[in-house]
Design a protein around this motif. Structure first.
Motif, PDB file in Angstrom:
ATOM      1  N   GLU A  62       0.794  -1.358  -0.068  1.00 33.13           N
ATOM      2  CA  GLU A  62       0.025   0.045  -0.105  1.00 33.13           C
ATOM      3  C   GLU A  62       0.845   1.310   0.254  1.00 33.13           C
ATOM      4  O   GLU A  62       2.087   1.264   0.258  1.00 33.13           O
ATOM      5  CB  GLU A  62      -1.102  -0.101   1.319  1.00 33.13           C
ATOM      6  N   GLY A  63       0.564   2.340  -0.350  1.00 33.75           N
ATOM      7  CA  GLY A  63       0.988   3.677  -0.266  1.00 33.75           C
ATOM      8  C   GLY A  63       1.578   3.970  -1.738  1.00 33.75           C
ATOM      9  O   GLY A  63       2.155   5.182  -1.767  1.00 33.75           O
ATOM     10  N   GLN A  64       1.535   3.164  -2.782  1.00 34.89           N
ATOM     11  CA  GLN A  64       2.037   3.382  -4.082  1.00 34.89           C
ATOM     12  C   GLN A  64       0.964   4.145  -4.621  1.00 34.89           C
ATOM     13  O   GLN A  64      -0.215   4.279  -4.424  1.00 34.89           O
ATOM     14  CB  GLN A  64       1.986   2.180  -4.849  1.00 34.89           C
TER      15      GLN A  64
END
Length: 191
Positions: free
Chosen positions: A141-143
Motif C-alpha cells: 500500500e502507499g504506492q
C-alpha cells in the motif's frame, strides 16, 4: 509450463471449482484454435489478479465502468498463453501500480463467469462466458495508483471484510472470498 498444464494442475477446493475445471478443460480441448482470443465469442480464457497487501488484509479494487462495481483487475488473454504475465500486466495497466508480484506462481481460482451483453468502444459485445484463471498478486500500500479511464473510474484499497458492502456484483463476492481464503492458507503452509 503451458496453459493447459497450469489448468490441469489446479487443485479445486470445492464442488464448484471441480465442475468448472472439468468444463473449462473440455472447452479448451474442443476449441484450441481460438480459446485464448475473443474470436471465440461464446467463451474464452481470461486471467485476473486479486491484488492484496502483504498482510493479505486489504484488497485493491478498481471501479469497473461496464459492471458499475468495485472489481478485481484482469482481462482477456488476447492470444497470450502466460496467464500470470497477463494478470500482472492487467493489474499494472488498470491501477498504475509500479510494484506488484504474485503471491505464488499457481492459480488461486478457476471460475466460469457470465458476462452480460454490453457496448465497448462503441461496439455491441454479445453476452458470453469468461473462463477465468485467477492469481493473488501482492502490492505494498502507499504506492501511487491511477485510473484507466477507458476501463475504470476509480482505484482504491479496501479491507477484505468490506467486499460484500462495496461489490455491486453479489455473485463475485464468494469468488473473491474463496481466493482470499486460499491465499491465506497458502501463506500459512509456505511461511
Amino acid at each position: 509450463m503451458g496453459y493447459l498444464a497450469l489448468l490441469e494442475q489446479f487443485q479445486p477446493c470445492c464442488e464448484q471449482e471441480e465442475g468448472d475445471k472439468r468444463v473449462i478443460l473440455d472447452y479448451c480441448r474442443t476449441f484450441p484454435q481460438n480459446i485464448l482470443t475473443r474470436e471465440n465469442e461464446f467463451a474464452h480464457l481470461t486471467s485476473s489478479g486479486l491484488v492484496l497487501n502483504p498482510s493479505l488484509t486489504r484488497v485493491l479494487m478498481v471501479y469497473h465502468n461496464i459492471y458499475h462495481s468495485w472489481s478485481w483487475t484482469g482481462g482477456h488473454c488476447d492470444g497470450d498463453p502466460d496467464f500470470l504475465a497477463v494478470a500482472l500486466r492487467e493489474a499494472q495497466e488498470e491501477t498504475g501500480l509500479a510494484r506488484v508480484q504474485p503471491l505464488a506462481g499457481e492459480l488461486m481460482g478457476l471460475d466460469i463467469l457470465p458476462v452480460p451483453g454490453h457496448v465497448k468502444r462503441g461496439r455491441y459485445v454479445p453476452a458470453h462466458m469468461h473462463l477465468s484463471a485467477a492469481f493473488v498478486l501482492v502490492a505494498p500500500e502507499g504506492q501511487a495508483v491511477r485510473e484507466k479511464p477507458d476501463e475504470n473510474s476509480g482505484v482504491r484499497w479496501f479491507d477484505t471484510g468490506e467486499l460484500s458492502r462495496i461489490c455491486e456484483e453479489p455473485e463475485m463476492v464468494p469468488v473473491y472470498e474463496k481466493i482470499i481464503r486460499r491465499a491465506r492458507r497458502w501463506r500459512q503452509q509456505n511461511s
